[in-house]
Design an enzyme around this catalytic site. Structure first.
Site, PDB file in Angstrom:
ATOM      1  N   GLN A 270       0.853  -0.968   0.132  1.00 61.37           N
ATOM      2  CA  GLN A 270      -0.046   0.198   0.056  1.00 61.37           C
ATOM      3  C   GLN A 270       1.087   1.118  -0.280  1.00 61.37           C
ATOM      4  OE1 GLN A 270      -3.907  -0.035  -0.150  1.00 61.37           O
ATOM      5  NE2 GLN A 270      -3.233  -2.004  -0.867  1.00 61.37           N
ATOM      6  N   HIS A 273       1.225   3.357  -3.444  1.00 66.32           N
ATOM      7  CA  HIS A 273       0.916   4.143  -3.690  1.00 66.32           C
ATOM      8  C   HIS A 273       1.075   5.402  -4.452  1.00 66.32           C
ATOM      9  CE1 HIS A 273      -3.005   1.592  -4.749  1.00 66.32           C
ATOM     10  NE2 HIS A 273      -3.077   0.634  -3.783  1.00 66.32           N
ATOM     11  N   ASP A 373      -7.909  -5.341  -3.973  1.00 67.81           N
ATOM     12  CA  ASP A 373      -7.233  -4.441  -4.728  1.00 67.81           C
ATOM     13  C   ASP A 373      -8.296  -4.578  -5.899  1.00 67.81           C
ATOM     14  OD1 ASP A 373      -6.585  -2.456  -2.987  1.00 67.81           O
ATOM     15  OD2 ASP A 373      -5.087  -3.021  -3.612  1.00 67.81           O
ATOM     16  N   GLU A 427     -49.175  21.677  15.729  1.00 68.98           N
ATOM     17  CA  GLU A 427     -47.982  22.515  15.273  1.00 68.98           C
ATOM     18  C   GLU A 427     -47.966  23.371  14.608  1.00 68.98           C
ATOM     19  OE1 GLU A 427     -46.556  19.834  12.500  1.00 68.98           O
ATOM     20  OE2 GLU A 427     -45.850  18.484  14.117  1.00 68.98           O
TER      21      GLU A 427
END
Length: 440
Positions: A270, A273, A373, A427
């Protein structure tokens, strides 16, 4: 090469723990200031701006912003047979998993004559971004396109940066992957300008005669650098986005039973990258930590992208975190919320069920992140920077909307009319009640 953080014997609150853990420093706010003029330029000048920006950032002025369909189709013919076989198998596996993600609608009879249905409706059109800077990602084409296709999206467009050594076209394997997936709308546009093109559309045809080049989309997905993340933040609201993906992350929770060479190999995989990629090992074993450190030195020196890997492993975003025991390690990885979390421990499967925050979890010594991946069948477009605490990775759900359909008959409405009127008056919205009374 990689730093250590010793949490043993320390009782930390969640806030204190987060402050101790490593994380890549990514200034999306500053990147937003940089990309805002780019977005405005594309919105105002369309195709002309896209060509100028490609020349500025990619070093090439594309002849074709939209890649000719014949070029996309021809790219398959020159594809290496082994690569084609790997892509086709990846497509098959990802389709199986994402096909199972499609949610079912439902109908609830609330009372006699009172029905609420829920339908899942795909968005009309999506723009799928595929990076092409430090590396090219045909696998990201698959992850984006298959999820959208499984959701039933009718109109898909892919954008990937123009390559100087490809006459201003995207990478040939990216184009071939689009062909294998049946996608023929592909643009040689990269970075923030691709996000702008998807969000606003782009006027101007290949011949600059004022025709529409790219129609606006409803959702933009796909990973990218900090400028892509900033662009997605700025267009959110104009379009939907999947997430603001940052630098990739791997965290590994391991005990003394783990193979240190496997762990080192996965951390390096990794780290290659991006110099900002995060590699974090959480372990209660000092012996394992030392062995992994030694293996990292060996593997970094031997790997192709050794400079990039060394920078990532030596950065403040990467560390070996020592904890009292595996239980404390589980608390750490749940607080960290990694994009990719590997668990290599004696009770890995049980621990995996207790993880509450991770983009994807890889269980045991034979489920490395590299599998996810490419060919696990899962999606590799995942939340980074701790965003797994509140969001999911890319999937069919990213392209669907839940629509509720309400159908009551006269008797069913009459049965609750007085209660609706009571709530409306409570309300201070009496016209709501009057709208019901008018029917009786």
């Amino acid at each position: 090469m990689i730093s250590r953080i010793d949490l043993r014997g320390r009782a930390l609150s969640r806030r204190e723990l987060l402050a101790e853990l490593p994380r890549a420093e990514v200034d999306v706010e500053h990147a937003g200031e940089v990309v805002a003029p780019i977005l405005a330029d594309v919105r105002d000048r369309g195709a002309a701006a896209l060509r100028d920006l490609a020349e500025r950032f990619d070093g090439v002025r594309p002849v074709h912003l939209r890649v000719p369909a014949a070029t996309i189709a021809a790219s398959v013919e020159v594809l290496d047979p082994q690569v084609r076989a790997a892509l086709e198998e990846t497509i098959r596996r990802v389709r199986r998993v994402h096909g199972a993600q499609v949610p079912a609608g439902f109908t609830v009879e609330v009372a006699p004559g009172a029905q609420v249905r829920q339908r899942w409706v795909p968005v009309r059109r999506v723009g799928l971004y595929v990076p092409g800077g430090l590396a090219v990602y045909p696998s990201s084409v698959i992850m984006n396109v298959v999820a959208a296709q499984a959701a039933g999206v009718a109109s898909l467009a892919v954008a990937s940066p123009p390559q100087k050594d490809a006459d201003g076209l995207p990478d040939a394997v990216v184009l071939a992957t689009c062909a294998l997936l049946g996608v023929d709308e592909v643009y040689a546009v990269g970075g923030a300008q691709a996000v702008a093109m998807f969000a606003y559309g782009a006027a101007g045809s290949q011949d600059e005669d004022g025709e529409t080049l790219c129609e606006p989309v409803d959702v933009v997905t796909g990973p990218g650098n900090v400028y892509v993340a900033a662009a997605k933040r700025l267009v959110r609201g104009v379009v939907g986005i999947d997430s603001e993906a940052g630098p990739t992350e791997i965290a590994i929770l391991a005990d003394g039973t783990a193979d240190p060479d496997h762990l080192a190999a996965d951390l390096v995989s990794q780290a290659e990258h991006d110099p900002l990629a995060a590699a974090v090992l959480v372990t209660p074993s000092v012996e394992l930590a030392g062995a992994v450190e030694a293996k990292l030195v060996d593997r970094t020196g031997a790997t192709f992208h050794r400079g990039r890997v060394a920078q990532a492993l030596g950065g403040s975003q990467s560390a070996i975190v020592l904890v009292d025991d595996v239980e404390a390690g589980l608390d750490v990885v749940n607080a960290y919320g990694a994009e990719h979390l590997e668990i290599q421990a004696a009770d890995a499967a049980d621990l995996a069920e207790r993880v509450t925050s991770a983009g994807a979890i890889f269980v045991g010594p034979y489920s490395p992140v590299s599998l996810g991946d490419y060919m696990a069948g899962s999606n590799h477009v995942l939340p980074t920077g701790g965003c797994s605490h509140f969001t999911s990775g890319l999937g069919v759900h990213s392209f669907l909307r839940a629509v509720q359909v309400v159908e009551y008959d006269a008797d069913a409405l009459a049965d609750v009319a007085d209660r609706i009127v009571a709530l409306a008056e409570a309300e201070g919205l009496p016209a709501h009640g009057e709208a019901v009374r008018a029917r009786f």
